[in-house]
Scaffold this motif. Structure first.
Motif, PDB file in Angstrom:
ATOM      1  N   GLY A 194       0.815  -1.194   0.000  1.00 46.65           N
ATOM      2  CA  GLY A 194       0.000   0.000   0.000  1.00 46.65           C
ATOM      3  C   GLY A 194       0.853   1.249   0.000  1.00 46.65           C
ATOM      4  N   GLY A 253      -4.615   1.332  -0.603  1.00 43.14           N
ATOM      5  CA  GLY A 253      -4.085   0.721  -1.809  1.00 43.14           C
ATOM      6  C   GLY A 253      -3.553  -0.682  -1.613  1.00 43.14           C
ATOM      7  N   GLN A 285      -8.949  -5.415  -0.490  1.00 39.41           N
ATOM      8  CA  GLN A 285      -8.186  -4.244  -0.929  1.00 39.41           C
ATOM      9  C   GLN A 285      -8.796  -2.991  -0.303  1.00 39.41           C
ATOM     10  OE1 GLN A 285      -8.181  -3.252  -5.123  1.00 39.41           O
ATOM     11  NE2 GLN A 285      -6.420  -1.895  -4.903  1.00 39.41           N
TER      12      GLN A 285
END
Length: 292
Positions: A194, A253, A285
């Motif tokens: 992320g 992310g 996610q």
């Protein structure tokens, strides 16, 4: 003063003697109970055609069917189901499970006599156990069973289910590398890095997810919808613990796979299409984070 001190010492001595006498009586009574149990058990065993083995805990057992291919080692936390009949040594039936409703308990979290007898055999085996009262109901009196009575237990079937073992097998079979393995049972696998910092308590994460069982069957997903699931970080929400805690480990992310047992999922009862005692997998996610 000397006389008072002497009387005090004599009093203490008398108490010690009395306590020793009581303890000796209790020990003798216990020894007598053990001997009486052993006599009853040996009389019963001599009338049987089975060959019994005496375990270190004093329980006698004979395997009556099955082979040595079944699992023997039980682990703390295993869910165990067992079909059984409990009788007096004269054959009078005291209790039993049913074909549709076996007795269920968690190994390591119970004082059940099954904790003492099942480790002696394997899952594929049937067996008869003769249990002295010291390992069974002791001096307690139950309907149709006098105090200090040995009992007989016939086990026709038992199965131990270990969700953690199933999860470990899944991880190994699919050659997954764990990013984190937590004491509550959560396995965390980061599949895409992320950006930015980890999400602070009170922030709201917008999540895409797919939920499935260890066999790969999908039971829920929002990946192909325009909606995202909102989760408040650090809050006590309506989401199961495994899912909530897994998302809280992520950054914006980031993609991850969360695998966890039913103890931090939907428990022994399940929910909707999810059966009880089901370990779950979530591919997740975090697509965004906001203040509201």
């Amino acid at each position: 003063m000397k006389n008072i001190k002497s009387l005090y010492v004599l009093g203490l001595f008398a108490i010690v003697v009395l306590l020793s006498s009581c303890l000796s009586t209790i020990v003798l009574e216990n020894d007598e109970i053990v001997k009486q149990n052993e006599t009853k058990i040996q009389t019963y065993l001599s009338s049987q055609s089975l060959s019994f083995t005496k375990a270190t805990n004093g329980i006698y057992y004979a395997v009556t069917a099955g082979d040595t291919s079944g699992r023997k080692s039980l682990s703390t936390g295993d869910t165990v189901r067992v079909q059984y009949v409990i009788s007096r040594l004269d054959g009078f039936k005291l209790d039993s499970s049913t074909q549709t409703k076996p007795f269920v308990f968690m190994y390591g979290g119970s004082t059940s006599i099954f904790m003492k007898i099942l480790p002696l055999i394997r899952e594929s085996q049937k067996a008869t156990f003769i249990i002295p009262s010291t390992q069974a109901l002791g001096s307690q009196t139950f309907p149709n069973l006098p105090a200090n009575s040995p009992i007989k237990v016939d086990v026709s079937w038992f199965k131990a289910y270990s969700e953690n073992a199933d999860i470990d097998r899944y991880v190994l079979t699919n050659k997954l590398t764990l990013t984190g393995n937590y004491s509550n049972g959560l396995r965390y696998i980061r599949t895409q890095e992320g950006t930015g910092d980890y999400m602070a308590s009170g922030k709201i994460a917008k999540v895409k997810y797919t939920g499935k069982f260890l066999n790969g069957k999908i039971f829920d997903s929002n990946v192909n919808t325009s909606d995202s699931l909102k989760i408040t970080i650090g809050a006590s929400s309506g989401f199961v613990t495994g899912f909530q805690r897994g998302v809280e480990l992520m950054k914006v992310g980031e993609k991850a796979t969360l695998i966890f047992p039913s103890s931090i999922g939907y428990g022994t009862t399940g929910k909707g299409t999810i059966p009880g005692e089901s370990p779950l997998i979530f591919d997740v996610q975090v697509i965004a984070v906001s203040d509201n």
